[in-house]
Design an enzyme around this catalytic site. Structure first.
Site, PDB file in Angstrom:
ATOM      1  N   GLU B  60       0.799  -1.229   0.000  1.00 18.33           N
ATOM      2  CA  GLU B  60       0.000   0.000   0.000  1.00 18.33           C
ATOM      3  C   GLU B  60       0.834   1.282   0.000  1.00 18.33           C
ATOM      4  O   GLU B  60       0.553   2.224  -0.731  1.00 18.33           O
ATOM      5  CB  GLU B  60      -0.973   0.019   1.187  1.00 18.33           C
ATOM      6  CG  GLU B  60      -2.216  -0.848   0.988  1.00 18.33           C
ATOM      7  CD  GLU B  60      -1.960  -2.328   1.244  1.00 18.33           C
ATOM      8  OE1 GLU B  60      -0.861  -2.676   1.709  1.00 18.33           O
ATOM      9  OE2 GLU B  60      -2.866  -3.135   0.969  1.00 18.33           O
ATOM     10  N   HIS B 129     -11.037  -4.665   9.170  1.00 15.23           N
ATOM     11  CA  HIS B 129     -11.632  -4.404   7.848  1.00 15.23           C
ATOM     12  C   HIS B 129     -12.918  -3.575   7.893  1.00 15.23           C
ATOM     13  O   HIS B 129     -13.618  -3.513   6.894  1.00 15.23           O
ATOM     14  CB  HIS B 129     -12.017  -5.720   7.165  1.00 15.23           C
ATOM     15  CG  HIS B 129     -10.888  -6.550   6.652  1.00 15.23           C
ATOM     16  ND1 HIS B 129      -9.916  -7.072   7.457  1.00 15.23           N
ATOM     17  CD2 HIS B 129     -10.591  -6.973   5.404  1.00 15.23           C
ATOM     18  CE1 HIS B 129      -9.068  -7.793   6.714  1.00 15.23           C
ATOM     19  NE2 HIS B 129      -9.447  -7.747   5.477  1.00 15.23           N
TER      20      HIS B 129
END
Ligand SMILES: Cc1ncc(C[n+]2csc(CCOP(=O)(O)OP(=O)(O)O)c2C)c(N)n1
Lengths: 314, 325
Positions: B60, B129
């Site tokens: 990322e 998440h």
């Protein structure tokens, strides 16, 4: 070699237990009994069992979001793993973690983690703690081929080599990071070589062969324990199911999956090597255990609303 | 106007902007061959090829940083991160680089890029998440921040974000991807940043809903009208930076009451900030303390009954409004 044969039978049993557990978990997901993401490790049983059986009870294991098998191989009662999937208070994480976040401290299973690559630094910290406390415990850190591209991979390997930490980094190379094939996400596809630049030696094993995985992992763990060096082990395996239950698998050929399933099934192939195994009898016994796990999960209570704040602070 | 799902509206925005401007390219994990974890990028690899639709390794921080470098040298990257929780791995590039570069180099260079990502609870994905972190990005000067709640806004705001010369953090909501609504076909349908939408007019109370909570607030307003004879005005800010404070203040001066609804954590939240702004500038108009309805002050639990308790529902908003009107 009576001893060896008993061990082999136990490995077979452990692999089959994980396979059947996963299959049933998938069925429970389809029935909406299990929520969230469900990542199954069908096809990877030899990698899991071979690695875990090479460990001592006082060694630490840390895993990813695909970790039902690791918990079960480590000895966690499948009932409590299934209850976690159901979100029940009796689950290994009290229903707070779900499929991706299993934990069993008693068995030194230090958890499954939903952040790809997030577990590697934790593994180094656990190994540091073993050193600090002057024990000869080893940490086995399991992660995927995709995770090896996170910054944490390079950062942790460097630190572990620098500080001579007893940790075995085990990359489960199932050849896909979600829908991206290994050669589309990694420049050096011989993953065991990726530690070289950090001074971390690499070994490779056939992750479809529980015996080979056991031997290579035993060697790696021994070296980590006595030589105080991190080691990178690449287990070459294949995930038979989709990345998660929600994966339509448009990124790989059906024939490829079929070939792996038929030619390289780690359970079928291993059973064929053993004499006098009655797979059906074994299966029946395991089926009963899985039924009991589902029943337990079903009958357990959800965590109460009053318990919601529990464990936020010590 | 055709009805589209939120994810289709986003897809249309990407498609149209890529057609319009060949400097626009998209980059992220599993956006090409896999066609996106939430299928927002469906069909784009086929349409534009792998030069402009780039699957990346799971890295990322580097993905965002690559976007920053490309943007500094004339391209217009749209980065997809799979979930807002994973953007935390990219915080260094977002906060220390993407947001700061134009300022710290005295305007010599621009960073015209968009970082898209979904957030939100309700799918039992547990603490790694499920969070809503718009407050985190609101905190950072140098970036613009959009939180669309309808398909039309998703399209119009994304197109405006791609055309903007500033770096934009663009937060979608996972629970809205399937939501349908009318979406203008116009390839130049833009929703300007800094323009709140008044979703419903009313005189008794102002409800400001952030991201998906704008939808939940409207449901609450319907119930308040139908069952309790309370007329709520519902405002969806659509962008948090720039923030259309004038529209919110005007509403509060009319209704004299305000409830702010967000899914994120209470401390240091969007609502905390907004409540401070309102009381600084409209204190004399308030007949009751500003109220906040927020997500629980917890990592998101997996177990369904607990998760449902941990983020706001319409009933809670209704109750809160009734307690103050
Ligand atoms: C930081 C972060 N980025 C992205 C994801 C989404 N994601 C979950 S699993 C996965 C693929 C991981 O592949 P790999 O590490 O090879 O493990 P495998 O699934 O093969 O077991 C991705 C991209 C995530 N969970 N965390």
């Amino acid at each position: 070699m009576a001893d060896g044969l008993d061990a082999a039978r136990e490995w077979l049993q452990a692999m089959l237990l994980i396979r059947r557990f996963e299959e049933r978990a998938g069925a429970m997901y389809a029935k909406n009994k299990v929520g969230g993401f469900l990542h199954l490790a069908i096809g990877e049983e030899a990698t899991i069992v071979g690695a875990v059986r090479a460990m001592r009870d006082d060694d630490y294991l840390i895993s990813t979001y695909r970790s039902h098998g690791h918990a079960i191989a480590r000895g966690t009662d499948p009932k409590r793993v299934m209850a976690e999937l159901f979100g029940k208070a009796t689950g290994v994480s009290g229903g707070r973690g779900g499929s991706m976040h299993m934990f069993d401290g008693e068995r030194r299973f230090m958890g499954g983690y939903g952040i790809v690559g997030g577990n590697l630094p934790l593994a180094a910290g656990i190994a540091l703690s073993s050193d600090y406390r002057e024990t000869d415990e080893v940490t086995v850190c399991v992660f995927g081929d995709g995770a090896a591209n996170q910054g944490t991979f390079g950062e942790t390997l460097n630190l572990a080599a620098l500080w001579k930490l007893p940790v075995v980094f085990m990359v489960t190379n199932n050849q896909f990071g979600m829908g991206t094939a290994l050669e589309r996400h990694t420049a050096q596809t011989d993953l065991h070589k990726r530690g070289e630049g950090f001074g971390v030696p690499g070994l490779r094993c056939d992750g479809m062969d529980v015996g080979d995985t056991y031997e290579v992992m035993s060697e790696a763990i021994e070296r980590a324990r006595t030589d105080r060096t991190p080691i990178l082990v690449e287990a070459v395996t294949y995930r038979f199911a989709g990345h998660s239950m929600a994966d339509p698998e448009e990124y790989r050929e059906k024939d490829e999956v079929k070939e792996w399933r038929e030619q390289h099934d780690p359970i079928k192939n291993f059973a064929a090597k053993l004499e006098d195994v009655d797979l059906d009898a074994l299966d029946e016994e395991i089926g009963t255990r899985i039924d009991a796990a589902v029943e337990f999960a079903e009958e357990s209570d959800f965590p109460t609303p009053e318990s919601m704040q529990d464990h936020l602070y010590a | 106007m055709p009805e589209l799902r939120y994810r289709e509206a986003l897809n249309q925005a990407l498609r149209e902007e890529m057609e319009r401007d060949d400097r626009v390219f998209i980059i992220g994990e599993d956006i090409g061959v896999f066609q996106g974890a939430f299928k927002v990028t469906q069909g784009l690899l086929e349409a534009f090829g792998d030069q402009r639709v780039r699957d990346t390794p799971i890295s990322e921080n580097t993905i965002v940083g690559v976007g920053v470098g490309a943007a500094m040298t004339g391209l217009r990257p749209v980065v997809e991160l799979m979930t807002v929780n994973f953007s935390l791995l990219a915080l260094d590039q977002i906060v220390n680089h993407m947001a700061a570069i134009p300022y710290m180099f005295n305007g010599q260079v621009k960073v015209p890029m968009v970082v898209r990502m979904p957030q939100g609870a309700g799918h039992q994905l547990g603490p790694t998440h499920s969070h809503c972190l718009e407050a985190l990005y609101l905190h950072v000067p140098g970036i613009l921040l959009a939180v669309p709640s309808t398909p039309a806004d998703a399209k119009g705001l994304l197109k405006a974000a791609i055309r903007d010369d500033n770096p934009v953090v663009f937060i979608e909501h996972e629970s809205l991807y399937g939501a349908k609504g009318e979406v203008p076909e116009d390839a130049d349908h833009l929703v300007d940043f800094g323009q709140a939408a008044i979703r419903r007019e009313g005189e008794d109370v102002t409800i400001v809903g952030i991201s998906r909570m704008a939808i939940t607030a409207q449901q609450a307003a319907e119930t308040l009208a139908d069952e309790h004879d309370i007329a709520a005005e519902v405002i969806d800010p659509r962008t948090l930076r720039p923030l259309d404070l004038p529209t919110i203040l005007e509403s509060v001066r009319k209704t004299n009451r305000c409830v702010i609804v967000e899914e994120g954590w209470p401390h240091g939240g969007v609502g905390a900030n907004l409540a401070a702004l309102i009381q600084e500038q409209a204190f004399d108009y308030l007949d009751a303390p500003i109220q906040r309805v927020t997500g629980a002050d917890l990592p998101m639990p997996y177990s369904k009954p607990l998760e449902q308790l941990a983020f706001p529902h319409a009933e809670q908003i209704v109750e809160r409004v009734r307690s103050m009107v």
